[in-house]
Motif scaffolding. Sequence first.
Motif, PDB file in Angstrom:
ATOM      1  N   ILE A 363       0.838  -1.200   0.000  1.00 22.04           N
ATOM      2  CA  ILE A 363       0.000   0.000   0.000  1.00 22.04           C
ATOM      3  C   ILE A 363       0.876   1.255   0.000  1.00 22.04           C
ATOM      4  O   ILE A 363       0.589   2.229  -0.717  1.00 22.04           O
ATOM      5  CB  ILE A 363      -0.942  -0.007   1.222  1.00 22.04           C
ATOM      6  N   MET A 364       1.948   1.253   0.782  1.00 26.15           N
ATOM      7  CA  MET A 364       2.849   2.408   0.783  1.00 26.15           C
ATOM      8  C   MET A 364       3.454   2.647  -0.590  1.00 26.15           C
ATOM      9  O   MET A 364       3.557   3.793  -1.051  1.00 26.15           O
ATOM     10  CB  MET A 364       3.952   2.216   1.827  1.00 26.15           C
ATOM     11  N   LEU A 365       3.856   1.588  -1.265  1.00 27.56           N
ATOM     12  CA  LEU A 365       4.436   1.731  -2.603  1.00 27.56           C
ATOM     13  C   LEU A 365       3.391   2.237  -3.601  1.00 27.56           C
ATOM     14  O   LEU A 365       3.703   3.085  -4.457  1.00 27.56           O
ATOM     15  CB  LEU A 365       5.005   0.393  -3.072  1.00 27.56           C
ATOM     16  N   VAL A 366       2.182   1.735  -3.502  1.00 24.71           N
ATOM     17  CA  VAL A 366       1.134   2.164  -4.426  1.00 24.71           C
ATOM     18  C   VAL A 366       0.838   3.650  -4.248  1.00 24.71           C
ATOM     19  O   VAL A 366       0.739   4.408  -5.230  1.00 24.71           O
ATOM     20  CB  VAL A 366      -0.138   1.317  -4.211  1.00 24.71           C
ATOM     21  N   ILE A 367       0.702   4.089  -2.990  1.00 25.29           N
ATOM     22  CA  ILE A 367       0.398   5.499  -2.736  1.00 25.29           C
ATOM     23  C   ILE A 367       1.565   6.384  -3.152  1.00 25.29           C
ATOM     24  O   ILE A 367       1.371   7.446  -3.778  1.00 25.29           O
ATOM     25  CB  ILE A 367       0.046   5.711  -1.254  1.00 25.29           C
ATOM     26  N   SER A 368       2.772   5.984  -2.811  1.00 25.94           N
ATOM     27  CA  SER A 368       3.935   6.814  -3.167  1.00 25.94           C
ATOM     28  C   SER A 368       4.102   6.896  -4.685  1.00 25.94           C
ATOM     29  O   SER A 368       4.439   7.962  -5.224  1.00 25.94           O
ATOM     30  CB  SER A 368       5.194   6.253  -2.519  1.00 25.94           C
ATOM     31  N   LEU A 398       0.813   6.386   7.413  1.00 21.56           N
ATOM     32  CA  LEU A 398       1.194   4.968   7.336  1.00 21.56           C
ATOM     33  C   LEU A 398       2.601   4.752   7.882  1.00 21.56           C
ATOM     34  O   LEU A 398       2.848   3.817   8.658  1.00 21.56           O
ATOM     35  CB  LEU A 398       1.123   4.491   5.883  1.00 21.56           C
ATOM     36  N   PHE A 399       3.520   5.602   7.491  1.00 19.60           N
ATOM     37  CA  PHE A 399       4.895   5.468   7.962  1.00 19.60           C
ATOM     38  C   PHE A 399       4.985   5.669   9.474  1.00 19.60           C
ATOM     39  O   PHE A 399       5.677   4.919  10.181  1.00 19.60           O
ATOM     40  CB  PHE A 399       5.794   6.477   7.247  1.00 19.60           C
ATOM     41  N   SER A 400       4.269   6.636   9.995  1.00 18.65           N
ATOM     42  CA  SER A 400       4.353   6.949  11.423  1.00 18.65           C
ATOM     43  C   SER A 400       3.725   5.850  12.271  1.00 18.65           C
ATOM     44  O   SER A 400       4.221   5.525  13.350  1.00 18.65           O
ATOM     45  CB  SER A 400       3.653   8.285  11.710  1.00 18.65           C
ATOM     46  N   TYR A 401       2.636   5.274  11.804  1.00 17.98           N
ATOM     47  CA  TYR A 401       1.896   4.314  12.611  1.00 17.98           C
ATOM     48  C   TYR A 401       2.582   2.949  12.657  1.00 17.98           C
ATOM     49  O   TYR A 401       2.596   2.285  13.691  1.00 17.98           O
ATOM     50  CB  TYR A 401       0.478   4.158  12.051  1.00 17.98           C
ATOM     51  N   ARG A 402       3.166   2.511  11.520  1.00 18.33           N
ATOM     52  CA  ARG A 402       3.765   1.169  11.462  1.00 18.33           C
ATOM     53  C   ARG A 402       5.221   1.241  10.998  1.00 18.33           C
ATOM     54  O   ARG A 402       5.664   0.423  10.181  1.00 18.33           O
ATOM     55  CB  ARG A 402       2.941   0.274  10.522  1.00 18.33           C
ATOM     56  N   HIS A 403       5.975   2.188  11.540  1.00 23.76           N
ATOM     57  CA  HIS A 403       7.353   2.385  11.095  1.00 23.76           C
ATOM     58  C   HIS A 403       8.240   1.172  11.396  1.00 23.76           C
ATOM     59  O   HIS A 403       9.208   0.906  10.680  1.00 23.76           O
ATOM     60  CB  HIS A 403       7.945   3.645  11.732  1.00 23.76           C
ATOM     61  N   LYS A 404       7.918   0.415  12.438  1.00 22.21           N
ATOM     62  CA  LYS A 404       8.742  -0.753  12.763  1.00 22.21           C
ATOM     63  C   LYS A 404       8.692  -1.800  11.652  1.00 22.21           C
ATOM     64  O   LYS A 404       9.681  -2.513  11.416  1.00 22.21           O
ATOM     65  CB  LYS A 404       8.289  -1.370  14.083  1.00 22.21           C
ATOM     66  N   ASP A 405       7.536  -1.906  10.978  1.00 24.21           N
ATOM     67  CA  ASP A 405       7.432  -2.875   9.889  1.00 24.21           C
ATOM     68  C   ASP A 405       8.351  -2.509   8.725  1.00 24.21           C
ATOM     69  O   ASP A 405       8.721  -3.375   7.936  1.00 24.21           O
ATOM     70  CB  ASP A 405       5.986  -2.960   9.397  1.00 24.21           C
ATOM     71  N   VAL A 406       8.683  -1.230   8.613  1.00 20.59           N
ATOM     72  CA  VAL A 406       9.599  -0.811   7.549  1.00 20.59           C
ATOM     73  C   VAL A 406      11.028  -1.229   7.883  1.00 20.59           C
ATOM     74  O   VAL A 406      11.732  -1.840   7.070  1.00 20.59           O
ATOM     75  CB  VAL A 406       9.518   0.716   7.334  1.00 20.59           C
ATOM     76  N   PHE A 407      11.463  -0.953   9.102  1.00 21.99           N
ATOM     77  CA  PHE A 407      12.865  -1.146   9.466  1.00 21.99           C
ATOM     78  C   PHE A 407      13.170  -2.553   9.990  1.00 21.99           C
ATOM     79  O   PHE A 407      14.326  -2.877  10.234  1.00 21.99           O
ATOM     80  CB  PHE A 407      13.277  -0.105  10.510  1.00 21.99           C
ATOM     81  N   SER A 408      12.136  -3.369  10.162  1.00 21.80           N
ATOM     82  CA  SER A 408      12.385  -4.742  10.601  1.00 21.80           C
ATOM     83  C   SER A 408      12.787  -5.652   9.445  1.00 21.80           C
ATOM     84  O   SER A 408      13.153  -6.808   9.669  1.00 21.80           O
ATOM     85  CB  SER A 408      11.140  -5.304  11.293  1.00 21.80           C
ATOM     86  N   SER A 409      12.696  -5.164   8.222  1.00 20.28           N
ATOM     87  CA  SER A 409      13.082  -5.950   7.050  1.00 20.28           C
ATOM     88  C   SER A 409      14.524  -5.654   6.672  1.00 20.28           C
ATOM     89  O   SER A 409      15.026  -4.535   6.864  1.00 20.28           O
ATOM     90  CB  SER A 409      12.164  -5.635   5.862  1.00 20.28           C
ATOM     91  N   GLY A 414      16.320  -0.275   0.407  1.00 22.32           N
ATOM     92  CA  GLY A 414      15.790  -0.345  -0.947  1.00 22.32           C
ATOM     93  C   GLY A 414      14.319   0.024  -1.001  1.00 22.32           C
ATOM     94  O   GLY A 414      13.866   0.695  -1.946  1.00 22.32           O
ATOM     95  N   PHE A 415      13.551  -0.399   0.009  1.00 18.68           N
ATOM     96  CA  PHE A 415      12.125  -0.054   0.052  1.00 18.68           C
ATOM     97  C   PHE A 415      11.933   1.454   0.168  1.00 18.68           C
ATOM     98  O   PHE A 415      11.126   2.042  -0.569  1.00 18.68           O
ATOM     99  CB  PHE A 415      11.469  -0.780   1.229  1.00 18.68           C
ATOM    100  N   LEU A 416      12.666   2.104   1.072  1.00 19.81           N
ATOM    101  CA  LEU A 416      12.511   3.543   1.251  1.00 19.81           C
ATOM    102  C   LEU A 416      13.000   4.324   0.031  1.00 19.81           C
ATOM    103  O   LEU A 416      12.492   5.414  -0.259  1.00 19.81           O
ATOM    104  CB  LEU A 416      13.263   3.999   2.499  1.00 19.81           C
ATOM    105  N   SER A 417      13.971   3.777  -0.686  1.00 21.54           N
ATOM    106  CA  SER A 417      14.400   4.450  -1.913  1.00 21.54           C
ATOM    107  C   SER A 417      13.308   4.396  -2.972  1.00 21.54           C
ATOM    108  O   SER A 417      13.178   5.317  -3.792  1.00 21.54           O
ATOM    109  CB  SER A 417      15.687   3.810  -2.440  1.00 21.54           C
ATOM    110  N   LEU A 421      10.436   9.330   0.047  1.00 22.91           N
ATOM    111  CA  LEU A 421       9.760  10.355   0.829  1.00 22.91           C
ATOM    112  C   LEU A 421      10.386  11.730   0.626  1.00 22.91           C
ATOM    113  O   LEU A 421       9.698  12.759   0.708  1.00 22.91           O
ATOM    114  CB  LEU A 421       9.785   9.984   2.312  1.00 22.91           C
ATOM    115  N   HIS A 422      11.693  11.762   0.363  1.00 18.34           N
ATOM    116  CA  HIS A 422      12.400  13.036   0.216  1.00 18.34           C
ATOM    117  C   HIS A 422      11.798  13.858  -0.914  1.00 18.34           C
ATOM    118  O   HIS A 422      11.575  15.073  -0.759  1.00 18.34           O
ATOM    119  CB  HIS A 422      13.884  12.765  -0.035  1.00 18.34           C
ATOM    120  N   ARG A 423      11.525  13.239  -2.043  1.00 18.84           N
ATOM    121  CA  ARG A 423      10.987  13.983  -3.183  1.00 18.84           C
ATOM    122  C   ARG A 423       9.594  14.516  -2.886  1.00 18.84           C
ATOM    123  O   ARG A 423       9.243  15.635  -3.284  1.00 18.84           O
ATOM    124  CB  ARG A 423      10.943  13.073  -4.419  1.00 18.84           C
ATOM    125  N   ILE A 424       8.775  13.717  -2.191  1.00 21.97           N
ATOM    126  CA  ILE A 424       7.410  14.165  -1.879  1.00 21.97           C
ATOM    127  C   ILE A 424       7.436  15.320  -0.893  1.00 21.97           C
ATOM    128  O   ILE A 424       6.705  16.309  -1.045  1.00 21.97           O
ATOM    129  CB  ILE A 424       6.594  12.979  -1.315  1.00 21.97           C
TER     130      ILE A 424
END
Length: 548
Positions: A363-368, A398-409, A414-417, A421-424
């Motif tokens: 969902i994060m990738l689709v929205i971004s 989404l990032f603020s609420y479930r940020h641990k799911d991002v950094f636990s991988s 690569g996902f954050l690239s 978020l920087h460009r947005i």
Amino acid sequence: MMATTSSPGAMVLRKVTIAQCTPEFLGRVIKEKNNIKDLNYRAFLNLLKSSATPSNDDNSSLTGPFLTLVSRLTLLVAMLDKDCDEIFNVISSIAWETADIKVREVVKNFMISLMSSQPFYTNKVVERAVQKLSVVGPTGEVVIHHSNLDILQFISANMPAHLKFVQQKLAQHFPHKTRSLAEHRAYISNILHFTERVPSFFNDVIVTIVERLIKIDVDVGCSFLDQSGTDQDLLFSLEKGDAEQEEEECETAEKLSELLHDLALYAKKQSSLSEGATSAWCRALLLAFDCHILRAHIPPNVPFLLFHFFNTHPTLRNVPLDYFWSVFTDVNQPAIIRQSAVMYLTSFTNRAVCVSKADYKRIMLVISTWCHGYIDRNENIKCSHTPFYAASQALFYLFSYRHKDVFSSADWKGFLSQVDLHRIVFCKLNPLRHCNPHILRMFNKLTSMYEIVTCAAVIERNSRLLLPSSSQQHGQGSEDYPFKRSTLRTFSRLIEPFFRDMECSSEFQSEGRQYKVSENFEDWDHALSEAGSVPLSPAFLTMSVDDH
């Protein structure tokens, strides 16, 4: 028995008895009912009314003469034209739903025979049958009125021209929101049993139930808002005692809680019977959501019907996510509907336990990806950009609420690239200026902690702007998100196992590095509510055609 003679060969009876009311006699009486000098018809009506009057409150004495007369009238329904509606009114006026089973069967057979022979009585029969579906038992218990449901089923199977009328009456006679919990339970239980008999009414019935529950939910939501009001609100308050008003509000909340609890359990039970039943409930709930919930002012409790259903059927979790996204990306939808859709998408992804880490990242990738495409097409166009601001805030949330799911991988870099978020954040559209203050504060702390994006400079620059943004004028970015923790006592216990809280621990470790959040954000719902109290405005509808 007294008798007089009005003309040679014509006997006029002042009083008739059950023994005299043979089918032949009743046929002659009905045939000559328009003869002013013949009082037999009026005498028969008096006999029918007296036999239809029970000697006790539970209608158990409606036997003997009444059954005899109605049974004989059933043989003569072909003669009961429009001028005989008095006979129909007498029979339909009794509370035969709570009478003996023999009475119920005899009256039901009379009604079905009457409709078959004289179709112009069908609308009256439907009106009478639907009205009584909310009748409760002697001790207030729910009673399934099978006789009335048999009549409605007969109409549905044999009189297709009256299906629309039945549908209208089912919605029209739904108990008013001020009626008791017992009446609501009885009516909802009966119409749900009706859909088991006639599945073609299923979608319409579910949509009607959801619509009426929203009206109760609005009252519950307003009561909680009133409790947080100031003394100035008393200027327009009703002249009603505080204790009485508080008691009514508690009763309304308890009624909604019980009804939602019952409906959620019924949906879970019925949808588990077969794959076809699961699909039917899925379609009906999404239809009700699209017709009423999505277009309402984010009712606080009714949307949890959808939340509970898809959490109890986790294999269907992508269905609501895809639905919300399809509504948001539909450029023909009004801006306010598109914003509501992305808010529901975000909250469901954040709070539903059934939404896995992989679904969350998708969902994060689709929205971004959508945001980056919008920036490419519209960054230099001057318009309100309402959908973009709604989508970018959803991404920050989404990032603020479930940020641990991002950094636990392991592949979080690569996902954050890919999300970028920087460009947005640093695009010319300046989404941080249009963001909910609490989401902005939490997003800023987390991105600074993880050293992803430095938002401080943009936030500082925005704070120095004197002119308010269009979103600040119209309430964009300040609205509560749906699926907040329910305050209903009974229903909330049903939702609690499927509810995910925010990942707000003060410390977190990733790749051998220790991170620490300097502020506790456990009361996320309260903070979002306090961050902005400006409601959604119809001014959203003034968005430019180029907004999409």
